[in-house]
Design a protein around this motif. Structure first.
Motif, PDB file in Angstrom:
ATOM      1  N   VAL A  93     -22.935 -29.556  25.674  1.00 42.15           N
ATOM      2  CA  VAL A  93     -22.617 -30.195  24.386  1.00 42.15           C
ATOM      3  C   VAL A  93     -22.472 -31.708  24.542  1.00 42.15           C
ATOM      4  O   VAL A  93     -22.080 -32.206  25.602  1.00 42.15           O
ATOM      5  CB  VAL A  93     -21.309 -29.639  23.764  1.00 42.15           C
ATOM      6  N   LEU A  94     -22.777 -32.409  23.454  1.00 37.81           N
ATOM      7  CA  LEU A  94     -22.494 -33.841  23.385  1.00 37.81           C
ATOM      8  C   LEU A  94     -20.976 -34.026  23.444  1.00 37.81           C
ATOM      9  O   LEU A  94     -20.236 -33.259  22.832  1.00 37.81           O
ATOM     10  CB  LEU A  94     -23.033 -34.393  22.063  1.00 37.81           C
ATOM     11  N   ILE A  95     -20.530 -35.028  24.161  1.00 39.41           N
ATOM     12  CA  ILE A  95     -19.094 -35.311  24.239  1.00 39.41           C
ATOM     13  C   ILE A  95     -18.661 -35.946  22.909  1.00 39.41           C
ATOM     14  O   ILE A  95     -19.284 -36.906  22.450  1.00 39.41           O
ATOM     15  CB  ILE A  95     -18.813 -36.262  25.416  1.00 39.41           C
ATOM     16  N   PRO A  96     -17.625 -35.409  22.256  1.00 36.85           N
ATOM     17  CA  PRO A  96     -17.203 -35.988  20.975  1.00 36.85           C
ATOM     18  C   PRO A  96     -16.856 -37.474  21.139  1.00 36.85           C
ATOM     19  O   PRO A  96     -16.214 -37.861  22.115  1.00 36.85           O
ATOM     20  CB  PRO A  96     -15.954 -35.185  20.601  1.00 36.85           C
ATOM     21  N   ARG A  97     -17.309 -38.290  20.177  1.00 34.90           N
ATOM     22  CA  ARG A  97     -17.100 -39.740  20.216  1.00 34.90           C
ATOM     23  C   ARG A  97     -16.030 -40.144  19.204  1.00 34.90           C
ATOM     24  O   ARG A  97     -16.000 -39.585  18.091  1.00 34.90           O
ATOM     25  CB  ARG A  97     -18.369 -40.484  19.800  1.00 34.90           C
ATOM     26  N   PRO A  98     -15.228 -41.156  19.519  1.00 40.38           N
ATOM     27  CA  PRO A  98     -14.272 -41.667  18.529  1.00 40.38           C
ATOM     28  C   PRO A  98     -14.979 -42.097  17.235  1.00 40.38           C
ATOM     29  O   PRO A  98     -14.414 -41.956  16.152  1.00 40.38           O
ATOM     30  CB  PRO A  98     -13.633 -42.879  19.208  1.00 40.38           C
ATOM     31  N   ALA A 195     -23.178 -33.642   9.069  1.00 40.89           N
ATOM     32  CA  ALA A 195     -24.195 -33.572  10.115  1.00 40.89           C
ATOM     33  C   ALA A 195     -24.084 -34.757  11.057  1.00 40.89           C
ATOM     34  O   ALA A 195     -24.168 -35.907  10.632  1.00 40.89           O
ATOM     35  CB  ALA A 195     -25.591 -33.551   9.480  1.00 40.89           C
ATOM     36  N   ASN A 196     -23.886 -34.434  12.323  1.00 38.91           N
ATOM     37  CA  ASN A 196     -24.042 -35.448  13.367  1.00 38.91           C
ATOM     38  C   ASN A 196     -25.211 -34.973  14.226  1.00 38.91           C
ATOM     39  O   ASN A 196     -25.034 -34.470  15.326  1.00 38.91           O
ATOM     40  CB  ASN A 196     -22.762 -35.585  14.187  1.00 38.91           C
ATOM     41  N   LEU A 197     -26.409 -35.090  13.642  1.00 45.55           N
ATOM     42  CA  LEU A 197     -27.619 -34.608  14.320  1.00 45.55           C
ATOM     43  C   LEU A 197     -28.090 -35.664  15.310  1.00 45.55           C
ATOM     44  O   LEU A 197     -27.610 -36.802  15.285  1.00 45.55           O
ATOM     45  CB  LEU A 197     -28.695 -34.314  13.263  1.00 45.55           C
ATOM     46  N   PRO A 198     -29.023 -35.302  16.181  1.00 52.90           N
ATOM     47  CA  PRO A 198     -29.570 -36.315  17.090  1.00 52.90           C
ATOM     48  C   PRO A 198     -30.185 -37.454  16.274  1.00 52.90           C
ATOM     49  O   PRO A 198     -31.019 -37.193  15.406  1.00 52.90           O
ATOM     50  CB  PRO A 198     -30.678 -35.557  17.833  1.00 52.90           C
ATOM     51  N   TYR A 199     -29.755 -38.699  16.528  1.00 55.43           N
ATOM     52  CA  TYR A 199     -30.309 -39.811  15.755  1.00 55.43           C
ATOM     53  C   TYR A 199     -30.725 -41.002  16.611  1.00 55.43           C
ATOM     54  O   TYR A 199     -30.986 -42.093  16.098  1.00 55.43           O
ATOM     55  CB  TYR A 199     -29.360 -40.243  14.630  1.00 55.43           C
ATOM     56  N   VAL A 200     -30.770 -40.820  17.910  1.00 58.31           N
ATOM     57  CA  VAL A 200     -31.202 -41.920  18.773  1.00 58.31           C
ATOM     58  C   VAL A 200     -32.737 -41.994  18.742  1.00 58.31           C
ATOM     59  O   VAL A 200     -33.401 -40.973  18.962  1.00 58.31           O
ATOM     60  CB  VAL A 200     -30.713 -41.718  20.222  1.00 58.31           C
ATOM     61  N   PRO A 201     -33.320 -43.167  18.420  1.00 61.11           N
ATOM     62  CA  PRO A 201     -34.777 -43.290  18.455  1.00 61.11           C
ATOM     63  C   PRO A 201     -35.306 -42.947  19.855  1.00 61.11           C
ATOM     64  O   PRO A 201     -34.714 -43.383  20.855  1.00 61.11           O
ATOM     65  CB  PRO A 201     -35.026 -44.768  18.123  1.00 61.11           C
ATOM     66  N   GLU A 211     -24.370 -42.328  31.941  1.00 55.69           N
ATOM     67  CA  GLU A 211     -23.474 -41.267  31.454  1.00 55.69           C
ATOM     68  C   GLU A 211     -24.127 -40.521  30.283  1.00 55.69           C
ATOM     69  O   GLU A 211     -24.184 -39.292  30.272  1.00 55.69           O
ATOM     70  CB  GLU A 211     -22.139 -41.853  30.987  1.00 55.69           C
ATOM     71  N   VAL A 212     -24.610 -41.290  29.288  1.00 58.01           N
ATOM     72  CA  VAL A 212     -25.184 -40.644  28.094  1.00 58.01           C
ATOM     73  C   VAL A 212     -26.436 -39.846  28.470  1.00 58.01           C
ATOM     74  O   VAL A 212     -26.688 -38.773  27.910  1.00 58.01           O
ATOM     75  CB  VAL A 212     -25.469 -41.677  26.985  1.00 58.01           C
ATOM     76  N   ARG A 213     -27.179 -40.337  29.468  1.00 54.79           N
ATOM     77  CA  ARG A 213     -28.379 -39.594  29.869  1.00 54.79           C
ATOM     78  C   ARG A 213     -28.061 -38.277  30.568  1.00 54.79           C
ATOM     79  O   ARG A 213     -28.949 -37.460  30.786  1.00 54.79           O
ATOM     80  CB  ARG A 213     -29.322 -40.485  30.693  1.00 54.79           C
ATOM     81  N   LEU A 218     -31.352 -32.788  23.640  1.00 52.33           N
ATOM     82  CA  LEU A 218     -31.454 -32.054  22.380  1.00 52.33           C
ATOM     83  C   LEU A 218     -30.450 -32.556  21.343  1.00 52.33           C
ATOM     84  O   LEU A 218     -30.649 -32.394  20.142  1.00 52.33           O
ATOM     85  CB  LEU A 218     -31.185 -30.565  22.684  1.00 52.33           C
ATOM     86  N   ALA A 219     -29.353 -33.148  21.815  1.00 53.35           N
ATOM     87  CA  ALA A 219     -28.317 -33.643  20.898  1.00 53.35           C
ATOM     88  C   ALA A 219     -28.477 -35.128  20.611  1.00 53.35           C
ATOM     89  O   ALA A 219     -27.688 -35.698  19.848  1.00 53.35           O
ATOM     90  CB  ALA A 219     -26.929 -33.390  21.489  1.00 53.35           C
ATOM     91  N   LEU A 220     -29.475 -35.768  21.201  1.00 53.23           N
ATOM     92  CA  LEU A 220     -29.590 -37.227  21.088  1.00 53.23           C
ATOM     93  C   LEU A 220     -30.899 -37.688  20.447  1.00 53.23           C
ATOM     94  O   LEU A 220     -30.913 -38.585  19.607  1.00 53.23           O
ATOM     95  CB  LEU A 220     -29.496 -37.859  22.489  1.00 53.23           C
ATOM     96  N   ASP A 221     -32.026 -37.089  20.855  1.00 56.27           N
ATOM     97  CA  ASP A 221     -33.346 -37.615  20.505  1.00 56.27           C
ATOM     98  C   ASP A 221     -33.712 -37.267  19.060  1.00 56.27           C
ATOM     99  O   ASP A 221     -33.933 -36.100  18.729  1.00 56.27           O
ATOM    100  CB  ASP A 221     -34.387 -37.047  21.473  1.00 56.27           C
TER     101      ASP A 221
HETATM  102  N1  GLN Z   1     -23.383 -41.671  19.120  1.00 63.40           N
HETATM  103  C1  GLN Z   1     -24.218 -41.115  20.126  1.00 63.40           C
HETATM  104  C2  GLN Z   1     -24.571 -42.185  21.147  1.00 63.40           C
HETATM  105  O1  GLN Z   1     -24.203 -43.284  20.982  1.00 63.40           O
HETATM  106  C3  GLN Z   1     -25.449 -40.504  19.527  1.00 63.40           C
HETATM  107  C4  GLN Z   1     -25.099 -39.217  18.919  1.00 63.40           C
HETATM  108  C5  GLN Z   1     -26.202 -38.589  18.135  1.00 63.40           C
HETATM  109  O2  GLN Z   1     -27.398 -38.822  18.342  1.00 63.40           O
HETATM  110  N2  GLN Z   1     -25.819 -37.802  17.208  1.00 63.40           N
HETATM  111  O3  GLN Z   1     -25.154 -41.927  22.158  1.00 63.40           O
END
Ligand code: GLN
Length: 286
Positions: A93-98, A195-201, A211-213, A218-221
């Motif tokens: 899972v993606l680590i929850p962000r503040p 929705a906090n879907l993957p939204y990183v270009p 760390e993020v890599r 699947l949770a980022l792209d």
């Molecule tokens: N906020 C995340 C990041 O900075 C991205 C999370 C997402 O794509 N939903 O890496």
């Protein structure tokens, strides 16, 4: 014979993490040692000369090595705080962000303005369940359907729902975007879809921190401009949300204008996070 006490173990870990360019070497060294010893960070100072057992030292060294290689602290200790609650996390899972607390606070605010009844929220791409579980925790009348395409993520989310005693009001569904919700609801309208879907270009992925890599791709792209999944989600949400209900989308910096344009049938507003970055779209269905 020399032995290792808390103070010397911390000094060694700090030096290694610093040498490997870890951003917060002191904090991470302490958090990992407190985890190994099952104590608070404050207790490390009080017991600076306490001797470590060989097993504890071995465990600590293993975690510090992994941290030095870029593994996120949250995966190494197995949990992360979000909205004041403790969430289990794994590399599934993606680590929850503040930053995402803004979305939960907005959902709670919108739900508090609704009169009576038992409102219904959908959390799509629930991951660790941070959004679904914390919102259900804060709004005791709320029912939530939480969807994810990843079975291992859903297991983590279910565990978090049990930990925080909302598992009687949060139902987990496996599938793509809102498809499993449409099958399940049979026409019952939804108050809020979050929705906090993957939204990183896609092109930004190689430049993310090490760390993020280590977090699930699947949770980022989110495709070429990061908004591919929101393009698919919005027409599905349009069918499910009741008039006057809301769609909340977490976005990244620079995506506000494009995201607002996807929502021109809605009454949509852009919000910034505490760092002043574009972070959330709240769209009311007309
Ligand atoms: N906020 C995340 C990041 O900075 C991205 C999370 C997402 O794509 N939903 O890496």
């Amino acid at each position: 014979m020399r032995y290792t006490n808390i103070e010397t173990a911390l000094a060694g870990a700090r030096a290694l993490l610093q040498q490997k360019d870890i951003e917060q070497p002191r904090l991470d060294a302490e958090v990992l040692l407190a985890h190994v010893l099952g104590c608070s960070r404050a207790a490390l100072y009080a017991g600076a000369h306490r001797r470590l057992e060989p097993g504890q030292l071995q465990h600590y060294n293993r975690l510090v090595q992994k941290r030095a290689q870029g593994h996120p602290v949250a995966y190494l200790v197995g949990h992360k705080e979000f909205m004041g609650l403790d969430f289990t996390v794994t590399p599934a899972v993606l680590i929850p962000r503040p930053d995402t607390e803004l979305l939960v606070e907005t959902a709670v605010h919108l739900l508090s303005k609704r009169a009576g009844g038992r409102p219904l929220m959908v959390d799509v791409g629930t991951g660790s369940g941070a959004i679904a579980v914390s919102t259900a925790h804060l709004v005791p009348t709320l029912r939530v359907l939480a969807v994810d395409i990843s079975a291992p993520a859903l297991e983590v989310a279910q565990k978090n729902a049990r930990t925080h005693a909302v598992d009687d009001r949060v139902v987990f569904l496996k599938g793509s975007l809102l498809e499993p919700v449409m099958e399940r609801l049979n026409g019952e309208p939804v108050d809020i879809i979050a929705a906090n879907l993957p939204y990183v270009p896609s092109g930004d992925i190689p430049g993310l921190s090490r760390e993020v890599r280590r977090e699930p791709l699947l949770a980022l792209d989110g495709g070429p401009d990061g908004l591919d999944l929101y393009r698919q989600l919005i027409p599905q949400a349009q069918k499910l949300i009741k008039p006057g209900g809301h769609l909340l989308l977490e976005i990244g910096p620079g995506q506000g204008e494009t995201a607002l344009n996807l929502l021109n049938n809605w009454q949509a507003k852009l919000y910034r996070d505490l760092g002043g970055r574009e972070r959330l779209i709240a769209a009311e269905k007309r």
